[in-house]
Design a protein around this motif. Structure first.
Motif, short mmCIF file in Angstrom:
data_model
loop_
_atom_site.label_atom_id
_atom_site.label_comp_id
_atom_site.label_asym_id
_atom_site.label_seq_id
_atom_site.Cartn_x
_atom_site.Cartn_y
_atom_site.Cartn_z
N ALA A 1 31.14 77.79 43.64
CA ALA A 1 31.05 78.53 42.38
C ALA A 1 32.01 77.93 41.36
O ALA A 1 33.13 77.53 41.69
CB ALA A 1 31.42 79.98 42.63
N PRO A 2 31.58 77.85 40.09
CA PRO A 2 32.49 77.35 39.05
C PRO A 2 33.64 78.34 38.84
O PRO A 2 33.45 79.55 38.94
CB PRO A 2 31.62 77.24 37.81
CG PRO A 2 30.41 78.07 38.07
CD PRO A 2 30.27 78.19 39.56
N LEU A 3 34.79 77.82 38.57
CA LEU A 3 35.98 78.64 38.38
C LEU A 3 35.92 79.38 37.05
O LEU A 3 36.29 80.54 36.94
CB LEU A 3 37.23 77.74 38.44
CG LEU A 3 38.58 78.42 38.39
CD1 LEU A 3 38.76 79.32 39.60
CD2 LEU A 3 39.67 77.37 38.36
N PHE B 1 39.85 84.71 37.40
CA PHE B 1 38.95 83.67 36.89
C PHE B 1 37.52 84.13 37.08
O PHE B 1 37.18 84.76 38.09
CB PHE B 1 39.17 82.35 37.62
CG PHE B 1 40.27 81.52 37.05
CD1 PHE B 1 40.08 80.84 35.85
CD2 PHE B 1 41.49 81.41 37.68
CE1 PHE B 1 41.09 80.06 35.30
CE2 PHE B 1 42.51 80.63 37.15
CZ PHE B 1 42.30 79.96 35.95
N HIS B 2 36.67 83.79 36.13
CA HIS B 2 35.27 84.18 36.19
C HIS B 2 34.43 83.07 35.57
O HIS B 2 34.80 82.50 34.55
CB HIS B 2 35.05 85.50 35.43
CG HIS B 2 33.70 86.08 35.64
ND1 HIS B 2 32.61 85.68 34.89
CD2 HIS B 2 33.26 87.00 36.52
CE1 HIS B 2 31.56 86.35 35.30
NE2 HIS B 2 31.91 87.16 36.28
N PRO B 3 33.27 82.75 36.17
CA PRO B 3 32.44 81.64 35.67
C PRO B 3 31.97 81.78 34.22
O PRO B 3 31.64 80.79 33.59
CB PRO B 3 31.24 81.62 36.62
CG PRO B 3 31.64 82.38 37.81
CD PRO B 3 32.72 83.34 37.38
N CYS C 1 38.23 78.73 30.43
CA CYS C 1 39.27 78.26 31.33
C CYS C 1 40.64 78.53 30.70
O CYS C 1 40.75 78.80 29.51
CB CYS C 1 39.10 76.77 31.62
SG CYS C 1 37.50 76.40 32.38
N VAL C 2 41.68 78.43 31.50
CA VAL C 2 43.04 78.73 31.04
C VAL C 2 43.84 77.44 30.91
O VAL C 2 43.75 76.54 31.74
CB VAL C 2 43.74 79.69 32.03
CG1 VAL C 2 45.21 79.86 31.71
CG2 VAL C 2 43.05 81.03 32.03
N ASP D 1 40.52 74.23 35.17
CA ASP D 1 39.06 74.34 35.11
C ASP D 1 38.37 74.05 36.43
O ASP D 1 37.15 74.12 36.53
CB ASP D 1 38.51 73.45 34.00
CG ASP D 1 38.91 71.99 34.16
OD1 ASP D 1 39.64 71.66 35.12
OD2 ASP D 1 38.51 71.18 33.30
N THR D 2 39.14 73.71 37.46
CA THR D 2 38.57 73.47 38.79
C THR D 2 39.46 74.16 39.82
O THR D 2 40.62 74.49 39.54
CB THR D 2 38.51 71.96 39.12
OG1 THR D 2 39.85 71.45 39.21
CG2 THR D 2 37.70 71.18 38.09
N ASN D 3 38.92 74.33 41.00
CA ASN D 3 39.72 74.92 42.08
C ASN D 3 40.91 74.04 42.44
O ASN D 3 41.99 74.55 42.76
CB ASN D 3 38.84 75.17 43.31
CG ASN D 3 37.87 76.29 43.07
OD1 ASN D 3 38.20 77.30 42.48
ND2 ASN D 3 36.63 76.10 43.51
#
Length: 161
Positions: free
Chosen positions: A6-8, A26-28, A32-33, A44-46
């Protein structure tokens, strides 16, 4: 938690430094933060989230290490000028790190908030473990007790050795 499927977050949206709606995970579908600098480190990634958490833990540990080192400098460095300079430098690092951790809390990203809390606790534990005298449970001597002989008081009042 760190599922690669799942995308972050939504990397197509402009990254944010502060969530205006309060704390959230975090939610898709959310932006991003930013981890301190937009063009340097956007979570933006795990893998970047894991890196951000690791850096946060390191910064929290550093605050505790600075507290410990400042106490050691005051008691071990003979030159008052050198001790003051080293202590002031360590205090500057400690304050800077503290403010950087505060900025992470201000992103209102729950994963980072939890990492900051754990990091500060980790720093505290590092400082306390390194700095408290060892106390033998069954022996009370002047080394491991306070003036009135209470072992608990010796843990709460730092000795200036």
């Amino acid at each position: 938690f760190f599922s690669s499927m799942a995308p972050l977050c939504d990397a197509g949206k402009m990254p944010t430094a502060m969530r205006m709606g309060g704390f959230q995970w975090f939610h898709p579908q959310e932006p991003c933060v930013v981890f301190f600098a937009t063009n340097v480190f956007v979570v933006d990634t795990n893998a970047r989230l894991a890196g951000a958490i690791a850096l946060t833990l390191l910064m929290g540990a550093m605050t505790g290490i600075c507290v410990y080192l400042r106490s050691r400098v005051r008691t071990t460095v003979a030159s008052r000028t050198l001790a003051s300079t080293l202590s002031a430098s360590l205090f500057g690092i400690q304050v800077t790190t503290g403010y950087l951790l505060m900025l992470l809390v201000m992103t209102y990203q729950l994963e980072l908030f939890i990492a900051v809390v754990v990091a500060v606790v980790l720093g505290f534990v590092i400082a306390e473990v390194a700095w408290l005298p060892a106390v033998d449970c069954c022996t009370t001597t002047s080394h491991n007790t306070h003036e009135n002989g209470d072992v608990l008081d010796s843990l709460l009042v730092r000795e200036s050795h």
